[in-house]
Structures are given as structure tokens and as C-alpha cells.
Design an enzyme around this catalytic site. Structure first.
Site, PDB file in Angstrom:
ATOM      1  N   LYS A  12     -93.392 -34.510 -46.006  1.00 13.43           N
ATOM      2  CA  LYS A  12     -92.548 -33.329 -45.509  1.00 13.43           C
ATOM      3  C   LYS A  12     -92.816 -32.789 -44.342  1.00 13.43           C
ATOM      4  CE  LYS A  12     -90.109 -30.796 -48.619  1.00 13.43           C
ATOM      5  NZ  LYS A  12     -90.991 -31.239 -49.686  1.00 13.43           N
ATOM      6  N   GLY A  71     -87.667 -33.103 -54.629  1.00 16.05           N
ATOM      7  CA  GLY A  71     -87.660 -32.060 -55.573  1.00 16.05           C
ATOM      8  C   GLY A  71     -88.606 -31.919 -56.438  1.00 16.05           C
ATOM      9  N   THR A 125     -89.938 -24.846 -54.479  1.00 21.99           N
ATOM     10  CA  THR A 125     -89.740 -24.454 -53.092  1.00 21.99           C
ATOM     11  C   THR A 125     -89.496 -23.054 -53.285  1.00 21.99           C
ATOM     12  OG1 THR A 125     -88.762 -26.474 -51.949  1.00 21.99           O
ATOM     13  CG2 THR A 125     -88.159 -24.484 -51.340  1.00 21.99           C
ATOM     14  N   GLN A 185     -92.044 -22.141 -43.206  1.00 27.37           N
ATOM     15  CA  GLN A 185     -90.973 -22.592 -42.320  1.00 27.37           C
ATOM     16  C   GLN A 185     -90.031 -21.191 -42.103  1.00 27.37           C
ATOM     17  OE1 GLN A 185     -88.283 -25.742 -42.918  1.00 27.37           O
ATOM     18  NE2 GLN A 185     -87.907 -26.262 -40.714  1.00 27.37           N
ATOM     19  N   GLU A 223     -81.780 -32.491 -44.826  1.00 24.70           N
ATOM     20  CA  GLU A 223     -81.288 -31.212 -44.988  1.00 24.70           C
ATOM     21  C   GLU A 223     -80.771 -30.212 -43.654  1.00 24.70           C
ATOM     22  OE1 GLU A 223     -83.290 -28.572 -47.726  1.00 24.70           O
ATOM     23  OE2 GLU A 223     -84.004 -30.558 -49.053  1.00 24.70           O
ATOM     24  N   GLN A 259     -85.278 -30.361 -42.912  1.00 23.51           N
ATOM     25  CA  GLN A 259     -86.199 -31.489 -43.107  1.00 23.51           C
ATOM     26  C   GLN A 259     -85.334 -32.651 -43.189  1.00 23.51           C
ATOM     27  OE1 GLN A 259     -87.319 -31.579 -47.421  1.00 23.51           O
ATOM     28  NE2 GLN A 259     -86.610 -29.497 -47.794  1.00 23.51           N
ATOM     29  N   ARG A 285     -86.155 -36.936 -45.002  1.00 23.67           N
ATOM     30  CA  ARG A 285     -86.792 -37.952 -45.625  1.00 23.67           C
ATOM     31  C   ARG A 285     -86.184 -39.315 -45.531  1.00 23.67           C
ATOM     32  NH1 ARG A 285     -84.564 -34.590 -49.472  1.00 23.67           N
ATOM     33  NH2 ARG A 285     -86.639 -33.340 -49.655  1.00 23.67           N
ATOM     34  N   HIS A 320     -79.822 -33.431 -57.487  1.00 21.76           N
ATOM     35  CA  HIS A 320     -81.114 -34.088 -58.190  1.00 21.76           C
ATOM     36  C   HIS A 320     -80.751 -35.193 -59.156  1.00 21.76           C
ATOM     37  CE1 HIS A 320     -83.888 -34.104 -61.390  1.00 21.76           C
ATOM     38  NE2 HIS A 320     -84.822 -34.325 -60.476  1.00 21.76           N
TER      39      HIS A 320
END
Length: 881
Positions: free
Chosen positions: A22, A130, A134, A181, A295, A307, A309, A839
Site C-alpha cells: 500500500k 482489508g 485501518t 495519511q 479508493e 490508495q 491496488r 469485502h
């Protein structure tokens, strides 16, 4: 900044070891023109390692996760012990100092999102979406340090432990960085896929959007608005009822807020913003070189990328040049071998196909390797009007889903421009095919076929002997060239010889069915008429294995030996047990005739039965336990008798009809031809498999010489090269092991993917359009993970109350990352809310289990213990009882 902290501006894709997947991706995002990423820094994996090393007890606690497979309760206990221990450790002062300094420089007055970033996270082969924790809207020095420590501890949540076990990562080899962040407080947020994660279409950008922070969507507690963009155009907009949103609290942390009535159905995202987002997504995809899961949030009309991925569940795109939309169908689904194949297996099959090649040694361009499986490009064939008309019907007989998918594709508007209405079949094709077509009808109408089976068997034996002789007469490069030439000759050799007979057997089956319907109104005898035909090599193999079971049945010591036998001493060990001497001749006779066969036998890299004889043990023991002596032969004979009786009944019914004498005479001929030839349907493959077994033996002989010379580390390493590369290795006496390593890694990534039956050059998986979208009585939902499964529903409202057995279908209001330990047990998934990005959908696709999301009141309508069918391809749930 220091060994413990790195600013985003100091991070790039080479920083994976220091900041995890990440973190490395965030550093790369900041380098893309036009992409705005909230500022921040990463606490490095070095900080985590030094923090953990302050504990004398951590190593012992970690050892509790290794060794034997833990039960869910043991896993829960072990993970909690490690987390509790980590959260009691003090962060060393040097690490604290570096973190606080970076925080102050970035803005100590601001709120932050604190996320974990593991070194085995957000990678091309495993997203680990996930799996660690977070924390949002983190304020103040102490809260920041506490959340960093909790992130470190979250490396050992149950979901993270299970995920690493499922993906083959060792617990002590995965390190954790923490991303700190600056918080963005968006009016709208969500997730964007730069390729459709369900259909696979690389031209479609899929966006899910909701009000407030994006965690409401990711966790699946709220339905999302869906937007699809293609080529700068919004092609789909689906507005959901958004009942909840997550917002930041002034003092820190977040709160769930109910959305007022009419606003629930207000679009979260304007069409222009969806198009703007899709454009940014394409820029991000181009930078990383593969489709991305992104995201995002919009605050004050500014788009922030939080982010990105890689999407790890997409099936690879078929290679294709030009702009024409092309269609590919799976060879594996037609051959009942959908597992991934190593490069040598792929190369052998591509060489086997004789069309499209200028030399026999070449590989056919019409077969393409996609995800370590083979696909046939049908596009050029579909240019012929008659092929478009006939091919789908033909494919229906091979695989109904493929036939329906091809038929649906042909009717698509986007495919129409590539069609050529006046394209004609080349006369040379007709000239070549005419003798075979004439021979088929000759065999049906008047030829005496009594000796046909014997002629074909003799022909195959001679060809096998001839090819074996050719291969034994040469060595080295010349032998591989001979392998290529023999492979290219197999289909042209066997098909013209067998096609007139096999074609007659198949056509007469259709004629019997059609004429029965026409003349007597049904075809009820058809099923019995095809029973127990003579000469079917696969049926004969099954009967021979039954003979082995009969030979072994009187000797309990033989059965006991078979249960613990090893491949390398299988036959020698049998001689030493009571009854082994009596059973061994029967067993050896079976392997002499059928030892070249095996599961996935079209792939030369898969073991043959003669190489792994224990593969047959379960079948032998099952027959010993479940079948009476000689029953297999009696059943076959009974089937033959039933076929004769069915033929007699049909002929009697025909004779009672007007023109009965003529009709019965025609039908008698059709049945006779059908029974004489239908047993040949397995002969072409049997012929090819016998040749493949010989070819494999000589290839391994050459590989063994390379191994003895030190060119290969092991003779099986030759499986990672094509035939042409094999020739080069022999000629140069050099093998590139960097190639082997890369292909092994790629194979590992794609082997777990489920290959589609039909797909396009855009990566879209084509599924057949059902007659009705939802069967009567079924519960509709969103298809989020393809496949169909039946099982016992396990309705779970709270994770802590979960009780599941292997094979249950999980039915829940929603699933967030905490539910991950249940996924290895689940055969399917049904949730009340959620969508493509939640998820449950992401993990279901990675585990390969069918899933349907958005099933209204599923936990109320489906009863615990009820048997249901989950159709994750079309998107509905059916009740079986």
C-alpha cells in the site's frame, strides 16, 4: 527522512520491502501527473521489526501459529495472545521521535488516516484487501502512536492469519509498515475498478459511490450507487437506496449517520464526475501497467486518490492485435481439463493442431495461451455466414454454455461490423471434405460395417508402433524435431480414417431421435439404444479395472497394502503380500494396456498412471467395497440387452404406423450403424493420448541427459519450456533459470483462477443469457462472484455466534474483513447488502466461491439449515427444499 519514517515523496515501487504494497503504491500515485494524493508518510517495516525485537516472548507466541493446522478456536486464541502482547509493548523512543517529527512536519493540527501496509499486500498475485486494520480521523500524538501500535498488532487478526495461510505466506516473513495519511473529509467517496471485476471487460470502468467516507461501502454496511463508463461515456447508472453514511467526529473517530428519506435515492455522483473519475483511473492503470482497484473521495469538487491496488481476481486477457473484437473459447472445458498447464504442455497441444502453420514444427496461431490454459480464436471462422449459423448448434453438443455464449455474442451490435455477408468457403475446403462426407453417407446407407472396428484398431496399433520406432531412431535436437512432426501429423492421420465411421455413428443418433419424434411422436427408446456399445475404449478400460478389483477382492492383505502403497515400489511391494502374486498379473495387464492414461491426460506434464499407480487405488478400493464380483460385466451385458429390447420396441411401434414396413426397415439400418460405430467416439483421443505418452517418455529421456550434464537441475524443469526452447537448450547446452523462476511465479498466480468458457479480446467473460432472469420462487440479487453451488444455508447474524461446517453456504446481513475466517469453510455466500467492491465480494472471488449480494431480507427469508442453490453467475438464490 530516517530509517524509521519515509515521506510519500521518497517512496516508489522499489520501496516495497520498506513500506509494503500500500505504501509503495501511494508513492507511485504521487508521481502520476494530474493525480492528487493526500500528503503523508510511512512508518517503515524496520520500525516494526525493531519494535517486535524488544519482546523476548514474541518468537515463542509466533511459533504457536506454525505446525499443525489450528482449529478456529485455537486460531482465535493464538491470534488474540499475540495482539494483546504487541499492544502492551512500549514503542522505542527513537522510533517515537521519528514518527512525531514526521507528524509535526506534515501537520500536527490535522486529522489522519492510519492504515497498515504489509509486504505481502496489494501485490499482483494477492491483494490481501482489508486484512489488517485501518483507523480514521486520528488526532493528536498519543492517539497516533496508539493506532500505529494497533496496526502492528492487526497483522495477527484471525482474518490476516487465515489469509496468509490460504495464500502460502509464512507469518514471520511478512512485515508491516504503517501509512499515516492526511484525512480527506469527502462529500462523496467510493471505489473504482478500471476493469469490470465480474465480467472482466477491460474497456469498462466500474465506479461505486456513496455519501461520506468510503468505509461504509468497503465494509458492506450500505448499498452503493453503480456507474459504468466506457470510452469517456457513461453507459450505466444504477442508483441504490443509501440509508447510512459514515462521517468524521470533531473530537476524532467516526460515526454512522442515517440519511434522511428522499436524499437516500439522490445520485451520489454526477455523470460528469463519473467520467472525470474514469479518466483518472485510466491514467493510474497506465502508470501501473495493470487494472487497478482505486479508493477515491471528492471534497470541494476536488478528486483525491486515497490508495490503489492491482485487481488480482481478473482472468488474463487473450493476446490479440488490431481493433477488431475477437472471440475465444476454452479448449479445457471441451476436454474436461480446466486446470492450468505448464509451458511444455501448452506447446505440445499448440503443435498438435495442424492448421495455420507453414511448417510442422510450428505452433498453431489459432490456439492462444491465456492464464496457462488454451483458447481457440473463433473470430475468423465466424466471418463465414454458414459457420455463424451452424457453429453454435455444434457447440451446444459439446458444451451447452459455450454454444449459448457464442450464439449470444454473434448477435451483439459491436460484433456486426466485422461480419462479411458474402464471405464464401474456399473451394479447396469443400474438395478436401467431400470424400469424407461421401464416405459417411455410404456407411449409413449401404456399406457392410462388420469389420470396421477391427480395421480401425489395427490401423491405430500400426501408427503407434511406427511413431515409437521413429522416435527411438533419433536423439537430441533431431528427436525433438521428430516429436514436432509427429504431433502435427496425428490429427490429419486419425481423423480422415475414423471420421467416416464416427460421423456415421453421430449422425445416425440424430436421425434416430428426429425420425422417432416424427414417426411415433417421441424418442423414449433413444437413451437405451445407445447403451453398452462394443469397442468403446473408455468403457473397456472401466471393465478392465473392475477385473482388477475382482482379482483383489478375495485377498484382504492386498486391499490393506493398496491403502499404504507408494508409487516407486507399487508393484514390487505387492508381490510380498498374501494374494499379491495372484493379483499382480491382472494388475500388470491393466497397466500394460492403459498405463499411459491419467487425469488431465491431454497435458504431457501431468503424471500417467504408470508413473503414479496409486492414483487408481481409490477407484479399486471403491469397487472392492461397493460392487459384487463380476457385477461390472453383468451390468454391461444387461445394458447391451436393454439396447436390443429398446430397438425391438421401437421397430414394433413403427411397424404399427402407416408405411410401417419401410419406416422400420430404415430405422433398423440406422440402429445397426449407430451401434456399430458409436463405440469409436473415444478412439481419436485414445490414439492421441497413446502418442502423447510415448512423446512424454522420449522428452523425459532427453531431459534426463540434460540433468546428468548439469544443464537442468531436475528433468521435470523441462516442463517450463516450449518444444522449440527445448531444442535450443539441447543445442546450446544452456538453460535460462531466470525464465523458469518467472514462469513458476506466473503459473502460481494464474493456477488458482477459474478459467472462463468464453471470453473476448477485451477480457470480457461471456456467459449465456438465461431464458428468464430469475426462476420462479428464486430470490434475486447481484452476481458478484461467478459459479453455482448447492448446500446447507448457515444463517449468521453475528460473527461471534457463528457455527459453520465445511461446505455450508454463509447467509449474512453483510461481511466485513472480520468474517474472513469463515470463508475457507463456506461453499457459497449470500448477503443482504453490498456490491462489487465490498469485502465479501472481493474475498469470495479470490476464494473462488459463488456469491450473490443485495438479496433483500435474505436472513429472514432463508431458514437456517435449509438447502439452497446459489447462482453467482446470474445472480439469484433458489430453494431446493
Amino acid at each position: 527522512m530516517s530509517q524509521y519514517v519515509l515521506n510519500f515523496s521518497d517512496i516508489n515501487k522499489s520501496s516495497l520491502a520498506e513500506v509494503g504494497g500500500k505504501g509503495a503504491n501511494l508513492g507511485e500515485l504521487g508521481r502520476i501527473p494530474g493525480i492528487r494524493v493526500p500528503a503523508g508518510f510511512c512508518v517503515s517495516t524496520r520500525a516494526y521489526a525493531d519494535f517486535i525485537n524488544t519482546s523476548g516472548a514474541f518468537a515463542a507466541l509466533l511459533n504457536g501459529l506454525s505446525g499443525t493446522l489450528l482449529s478456529p478456536e485455537q486460531l482465535k486464541t493464538a491470534g488474540k495472545q499475540i495482539r494483546d502482547h504487541i499492544e502492551t509493548l512500549a514503542i522505542p523512543s527513537l522510533i517515537q521521535q521519528d514518527i512525531i517529527l514526521a507528524w509535526q512536519e506534515t501537520g500536527s493540527q490535522l486529522a489522519y488516516a492510519v492504515r497498515s501496509s504489509a509486504t505481502a499486500e496489494d501485490l499482483p498475485g494477492a491483494s490481501f484487501a482489508g486484512q489488517q486494520d485501518t483507523f480514521l480521523n486520528v488526532k493528536g500524538e498519543q492517539q497516533l502512536l496508539d493506532c500505529i501500535r494497533k496496526c502492528w498488532a492487526s497483522l495477527f487478526t484471525e482474518r490476516a492469519i487465515v489469509y496468509r495461510q490460504q495464500n502460502g505466506f509464512e507469518h514471520d516473513k511478512v512485515l508491516l509498515s504503517v501509512v499515516v495519511q492526511q484525512m480527506v473529509f469527502p462529500e462523496v467517496s467510493g471505489i473504482m475498478f478500471t476493469a469490470d471485476p465480474v465480467s472482466g471487460n477491460r474497456k469498462t470502468v466500474v465506479i461505486d459511490a456513496g455519501f461520506g467516507l468510503g468505509d461504509a461501502l468497503v465494509s458492506g454496511i450500505v448499498a452503493a450507487d453503480l456507474y459504468q463508463v466506457q470510452g469517456g461515456t457513461l453507459i450505466k447508472q444504477q442508483i441504490a437506496r443509501k440509508e447510512t453514511a459514515i462521517y468524521a467526529k470533531p473530537e476524532g473517530g467516526t460515526v454512522n449517520v442515517e440519511i434522511a428519506g428522499e436524499r437516500q435515492l439522490v445520485p451520489a455522483l454526477a455523470a460528469a464526475d463519473a467520467i472525470r473519475l474514469a479518466s483518472l483511473g485510466r491514467s493510474i492503470e497506465a502508470h501501473f501497467g495493470n487494472p487497478q482497484d482505486i479508493e477515491w473521495g471528492i471534497a470541494g469538487n476536488e478528486i483525491f486518490i486515497l490508495q490503489s491496488r492491482p485487481i488480482t481476481t481478473l482472468y488474463p486477457v487473450p493476446p490479440a492485435s488490431g481493433d477488431q473484437l475477437r472471440l475465444f473459447v476454452s479448449i479445457g472445458h471441451q476436454q474436461m481439463m480446466t486446470e492450468a498447464m505448464k509451458p511444455l504442455g501448452i506447446s505440445v497441444l499448440k503443435t498438435l493442431v495442424p492448421v495455420g502453420k507453414s511448417r510442422p514444427q510450428e505452433e498453431s496461431p489459432y490456439l492462444q495461451e491465456v492464464g496457462a490454459r488454451l483458447y481457440l480464436d473463433l473470430t475468423d471462422l465466424l466471418g463465414y455466414p454458414q459457420v455463424r449459423k451452424r457453429l453454435p448448434e455444434l457447440l451446444l453438443n459439446i458444451d451447452e454454455m459455450i454454444g449459448r455464449a457464442v450464439r449470444d455474442f454473434i448477435s451483439r451490435d459491436e460484433f456486426q461490423p466485422s461480419l462479411q455477408p458474402d464471405k464464401k468457403v474456399e473451394p479447396a475446403w469443400l474438395t478436401t471434405a467431400f470424400p469424407t462426407i461421401f464416405a459417411v453417407f455410404r456407411n449409413i446407407l449401404y456399406r457392410d460395417n462388420a469389420a470396421a472396428m477391427e480395421e480401425i484398431n489395427g490401423f491405430i496399433e500400426r501408427q503407434i508402433h511406427e511413431n515409437r520406432t521413429k522416435l527411438l531412431a533419433v536423439a537430441g535436437v533431431a528427436r525433438i524435431t521428430e516429436v514436432q512432426e509427429i504431433l502435427s501429423s496425428l490429427i490429419p492421420t486419425v481423423l480422415p480414417r475414423i471420421a467416416p465411421y464416427l460421423g456415421a455413428g453421430l449422425i445416425t443418433y440424430k436421425l434416430i431421435a428426429a425420425l422417432s419424434q416424427k414417426w411415433v411422436g417421441d424418442a423414449q427408446e433413444l437413451g437405451d439404444i445407445s447403451k453398452s456399445p462394443t469397442g468403446n475404449v473408455t468403457t473397456e478400460m472401466g471393465l478392465a479395472l473392475g477385473d482388477v478389483a475382482d482379482a483383489a477382492r478375495p485377498y484382504p492383505a492386498v486391499a490393506a497394502y493398496l491403502k499404504q502403497a507408494a508409487d516407486d515400489s507399487f508393484f514390487a511391494g505387492l508381490r510380498a503380500v498374501d494374494g499379491g502374486a495372484e493379483v499382480l498379473p491382472v494388475l500388470l495387464a491393466f497397466f500394460e494396456q492403459y498405463g499411459m492414461r491419467g487425469t488431465g491426460e491431454i497435458d504431457v506434464t501431468r503424471p500417467r498412471w504408470r508413473e503414479a499407480p496409486t492414483a487408481l487405488v481409490p477407484a479399486i478400493l471403491s469397487q472392492i467395497a461397493g460392487i459384487r464380483p463380476g457385477q461390472h460385466r453383468l451390468v454391461f451385458a444387461a445394458g447391451k440387452k436393454e439396447a436390443e429390447l429398446a430397438a425391438d420396441r421401437l421397430l414394433e411401434r413403427l411397424q404399427a404406423k402407416p408405411g410401417g414396413f419401410f419406416k422400420a426397415r430404415c430405422m433398423r439400418r440406422l440402429i445397426k450403424v449407430h451401434r456399430a460405430f458409436i463405440g469409436l467416439r473415444e478412439h481419436p483421443k485414445f490414439f492421441i493420448v497413446q502418442n502423447l505418452a510415448i512423446i512424454k517418455q522420449v522428452l523425459l529421456q532427453e531431459a534426463a541427459q540434460l540433468t546428468a550434464a548439469g544443464v537442468l537441475a531436475a528433468h521435470e524443469d523441462v516442463y517450463w519450456f516450449s518444444l522449440q526452447e527445448f531444442k535450443t537448450i539441447i543445442a546450446t547446452q544452456q538453460a535460462d533459470y531466470a525464465v523458469v523462476a518467472g514462469r513458476k511465479e506466473q503459473f502460481s498466480n494464474v493456477a488458482k483462477l477459474k478459467p472462463p468458457r468464453v471470453m473476448t479480446s477485451e477480457g470480457e467473460i461471456i456467459t449465456a443469457n438465461p431464458g428468464a432472469s430469475v426462476p420462479a420462487g428464486a430470490l434475486p440479487g447481484s452476481p458478484v462472484s461467478a459459479g453455482i453451488v448447492e448446500g446447507c444455508a448457515r444463517v449468521i447474524l453475528k460473527l461471534e455466534e457463528a457455527t459453520m461446517q465445511k461446505g455450508d453456504i454463509l447467509v449474512a446481513p453483510y461481511t466485513d474483513p472480520g468474517w474472513t475466517p469463515l470463508f475457507p469453510l463456506a461453499a457459497g455466500l449470500v448477503t443482504e447488502v453490498g456490491g462489487l467492491m465490498t469485502h465479501g465480494a472481493v474475498v469470495a472471488r479470490e476464494y473462488g466461491i459463488p456469491a450473490v449480494a443485495g438479496v433483500d431480507n435474505a436472513t429472514g427469508k432463508i431458514q437456517n439449515g435449509q438447502r439452497i442453490r446459489v447462482d453467482g453467475t446470474q445472480g439469484f438464490v433458489e430453494f431446493i427444499e
